[in-house]
Design an enzyme around this catalytic site. Structure first.
Site, PDB file in Angstrom:
ATOM      1  N   GLU A  16       0.791  -1.232   0.000  1.00  0.00           N
ATOM      2  CA  GLU A  16       0.000   0.000   0.000  1.00  0.00           C
ATOM      3  C   GLU A  16       0.832   1.297   0.000  1.00  0.00           C
ATOM      4  OE1 GLU A  16      -2.811  -0.767   3.168  1.00  0.00           O
ATOM      5  OE2 GLU A  16      -1.453   0.025   4.689  1.00  0.00           O
ATOM      6  N   GLU A  57      -5.035  -8.054   2.198  1.00  0.00           N
ATOM      7  CA  GLU A  57      -5.432  -7.883   3.599  1.00  0.00           C
ATOM      8  C   GLU A  57      -6.939  -7.703   3.671  1.00  0.00           C
ATOM      9  OE1 GLU A  57      -3.568  -4.752   5.808  1.00  0.00           O
ATOM     10  OE2 GLU A  57      -1.531  -5.299   5.196  1.00  0.00           O
TER      11      GLU A  57
END
Length: 578
Positions: A206, A415
Site C-alpha cells: 500500500e 489484507e
C-alpha cells in the site's frame, strides 16, 4: 470502491447489507450443523489460495537483533515522540524467535497460504546488496522452508514500511529518485535469494497509505517540514521502483530461473456516491482515482488517470515516454487491502468538512479536493470506532468490481480482517461471522461477474502491533498473550471456520443474531487492564542491543491501551491499525 456506473440501486443494496454483530453469548461461532443448500454457490473456485498474513514490522520484534539496522519505522516510532504511540514494536509477538510456533498455528488452522513480509533493514542493514546480513538472510530461508514443510504456499511482501533509516539520512527515502535505484538493488537481491522457493511476491505494500500517512508522521515528529514532503513524488517513486523490480523478475522468468507472479498492492477504501446525483458520482470517481487510481493505473496503463492529471496539473510528476512504455502491464496482479468503505458527496462550497477522514487517507493530497466530502460507512453513521467491527460484505464485492472493471487484472486480496473492539480475546465469535460474510461475498462476486481472484489473505494470522492502535484492537486468528507477557500462542474459537473451509472447500455459513443490526458499537475495548500500565517512556533504543526501549515488565504491556488524542489521531489509529 465503485466507479460512476454503480449508482443508487447499488447504494441501496449496500446499505441493506450493513449488519453489525455483537459479542453475545448466544452467537454461535461454529459453522452451521445443517447442510448448506447452496454449497455449490459458495464453493471456492479451483486454484484460489486462501490463508493469512503478517508483517515483519508488526510481529517479528527483535528490532536490532543479529545485525538488523534501524528502519524508518523504528526511527519514527521510537524517536518521534508522537502522542498517538504509547507502545512500540520492539518485541511485538517475537516472531523472529518463535516463527515455528506461528507456522504450526497456521498449519493447525489448515491454511493453504502463509503471507509475510521481509524486513529490508534486516537483510540489507546498510542498504547495500554487497553487504547482506547473513543472520537476517538465513532467518527468511528458515521461515520459508518451515512454511513449505507445513504444506503451505509462501507469499512474500518485499516491502512493508521498513526500509533502512540510512536511506532517509542520505536522501530522504521515497522523496528521492535515488530510492528507485536502491529498491531495484534490494529487489534483485530478494529474487536471487528466495524466488526459487516463493511463487508469489508483492513488491510494495500500500504505497498510497505510506505516502499519505508516513509523510505526515515525519512532519509531526519534526523530522521534516511540510515543504520537504511531497506525497505525489513519493507515490511516483514507489511506482517506478515496483516497475524496476517487476522488470528484473521477468528477466529471470525468460531465463528459466523462476516462474511465479509479482504484483503491486494498494489500500482501497471502497467509496460509493452518497446519492445518484451526477455531482456526487463525479466526486466519488475523483476520490477513487486520487486514492487508489494514482497507484494502480500506471502499472496497468502506463500513466496516471487523465482526470487526476487534469485536476493536479504540474503538481503531479510526469513519466517519460520510455517509463510509460515500460510501465504498461508491469504487474501480474493487483493486491487490495480492504477493510471498510466510504461514501462521497460533492461540496459546492469548496470547504470540505471531512478533512479529518481524508487527511488520513490522502494526507496533504486532501488540499487538492476541497469539493469532496467523505464519510465512513458505519451503522447509522455512528462512531468511526465501529469501522473495523462492521460486517458489510458489499464492501469487498464493490471493491472487487471497481478494480476489475477499471483494470481487468487478476486480484489478490492482500489484507482483509476484523479488528476486535470488544475484548473477545480467544472467544472471537464475531470474527467467524465476519469472514463467513466476506468470503461468501468474494466467491459469489467471482462467479457472478467473472472477476479473477488468485488468492485471499486474512489480516492477520497473529494478534499484532497495530501502529498507533498498539495492541488494543487485535486482528489475529491466533491469540498472543500480550497481557500476561508470555507471548504464548493460542488458537481462537473462530478456528472452526477455517478448518471446515479446508475440509469442504466451501465457505461455511455462520449465522448472525437476528437483532445484530440494532446493537450499538462500544466506544472502547472493554478488556481487563494489564497488570503493568502502558509506559510513556520513549527512551531511544541503543544501537547494538536487543533490549526493548521499555523495561521487560513493561514490554508490550498496553494490550488494552486506547488512543486518547485529537480526532485526526483517532483516524490514524483506525487506518494504520492493521
Amino acid at each position: 470502491m465503485l466507479r460512476a456506473v454503480l449508482l443508487a440501486a447499488l447504494l441501496a443494496a449496500a446499505a441493506a447489507n450493513v449488519v453489525r454483530v455483537a459479542d453475545r453469548d448466544d452467537l454461535v461461532a461454529d459453522v452451521a450443523d445443517v447442510a448448506d443448500e447452496d454449497a455449490d454457490r459458495y464453493r471456492v473456485p479451483d486454484g484460489m489460495l486462501w490463508g493469512a498474513g503478517v508483517s515483519a514490522l508488526q510481529t517479528e520484534g527483535a528490532w536490532d537483533a543479529d545485525g538488523k539496522a534501524e528502519s524508518v519505522a523504528d526511527h519514527v516510532i521510537f524517536k518521534g515522540n508522537l502522542p498517538t504511540y504509547t507502545v512500540n514494536h520492539a518485541i511485538a509477538a517475537d516472531s523472529y524467535h518463535r516463527f515455528k510456533e506461528d507456522v504450526a498455528a497456521a498449519k493447525q488452522l489448515k491454511l493453504k497460504m502463509y503471507k509475510f513480509s521481509i524486513s529490508w533493514a534486516r537483510v540489507l542493514p546498510e542498504a547495500n546488496a554487497l553487504k547482506p546480513n547473513p543472520a537476517g538472510v538465513q532467518f527468511y530461508h528458515n521461515l520459508i522452508d518451515e512454511i513449505i514443510k507445513a504444506g503451505m504456499t509462501p507469499v512474500v511482501t518485499m516491502y512493508h514500511f521498513d526500509h533502512p533509516q540510512i536511506l532517509e539520512d542520505q536522501f530522504k527515502g521515497w522523496q528521492s529518485r535515488e530510492m528507485v535505484y536502491k529498491f531495484a538493488e534490494y529487489s534483485k537481491f530478494i529474487f536471487d535469494e528466495y524466488a526459487s522457493k516463493v511463487p508469489i511476491f508483492v513488491t510494495i505494500n500500500e504505497p498510497n497509505m505510506y505516502c499519505a500517512y508516513f509523510t505526515a508522521q515525519f512532519v509531526a515528529a519534526g523530522f521534516r517540514t511540510e515543504a520537504e514532503v511531497d506525497p505525489y513524488q513519493c507515490i511516483h517513486n514507489n511506482i517506478l521502483a515496483h516497475q524496476a523490480a517487476y522488470q528484473f523478475y521477468q528477466q529471470g522468468v525468460k531465463a528459466g530461473k523462476w516462474n511465479g507472479k509479482v504484483g503491486y498492492s494498494t489500500l482501497l477504501m471502497q467509496t460509493n456516491p452518497a446519492t445518484s446525483n451526477p455531482e456526487d458520482v463525479y466526486a466519488t470517481d475523483i476520490f477513487n482515482q486520487l486514492h487508489a487510481g494514482t497507484s494502480l493505473a500506471p502499472v496497468v496503463y502506463g500513466d496516471y488517470p487523465q482526470s487526476i492529471k487534469t485536476l493536479l496539473g504540474d503538481k503531479l510528476p510526469k513519466f517519460t515516454d520510455v517509463e510509460k512504455r515500460d510501465l504498461v502491464d508491469s504487474t501480474d496482479f493487483i493486491g487490495l487491502n480492504i477493510y471498510f468503505s466510504l461514501s462521497a458527496s460533492y461540496n459546492r462550497f469548496m470547504n470540505s468538512t471531512s478533512s479529518g477522514v481524508m487527511s488520513m487517507v490522502l494526507g496533504q493530497m486532501t488540499n487538492d479536493i476541497p469539493f469532496i466530502d467523505v464519510a465512513m460507512n458505519v451503522p447509522g453513521g455512528g462512531s468511526p470506532m465501529a469501522a473495523f467491527t462492521t460486517i458489510n460484505p458489499s464492501t469487498i464485492r464493490d471493491a472487487l468490481l471497481w478494480t476489475w472493471k477499471s483494470y481487468q487484472k487478476p486480484i489478490v486480496i492482500t489484507e482483509n480482517g476484523y479488528g476486535d473492539m470488544m475484548g473477545m480475546g480467544l472467544h472471537d465469535k464475531t470474527r467467524a461471522a465476519y469472514f463467513s460474510a466476506y468470503l461468501r461475498s468474494l466467491v459469489t462476486t467471482v462467479k457472478d461477474y467473472g472477476v479473477q481472484v488468485l488468492a485471499y489473505s486474512a489480516w492477520s494470522l497473529l494478534d499484532s502491533f497495530e501502529f498507533s492502535g498498539g495492541y488494543s484492537r487485535p486482528f489475529g486468528l491466533v491469540h498472543i498473550d500480550y497481557e500476561g507477557q508470555t507471548l504464548d500462542r493460542a488458537i481462537k474459537d473462530s478456528s472452526s471456520f477455517w478448518t471446515q473451509l479446508a475440509e469442504t472447500n466451501v465457505v461455511p455459513y455462520v449465522e448472525n443474531p437476528a437483532d445484530a443490526s440494532t446493537t450499538a458499537a462500544p466506544t472502547k475495548p472493554p478488556t481487563k487492564p494489564p497488570t503493568n500500565p502502558p509506559t510513556t517512556d520513549r527512551t531511544t533504543p541503543k544501537s547494538g542491543t536487543t533490549q526493548a526501549p521499555v523495561s521487560t515488565t513493561q514490554r508490550n504491556s498496553a494490550a488494552t491501551a486506547t488512543v486518547t488524542a485529537l480526532p485526526l489521531a483517532l483516524l490514524a489509529w483506525l487506518l494504520l491499525a492493521r
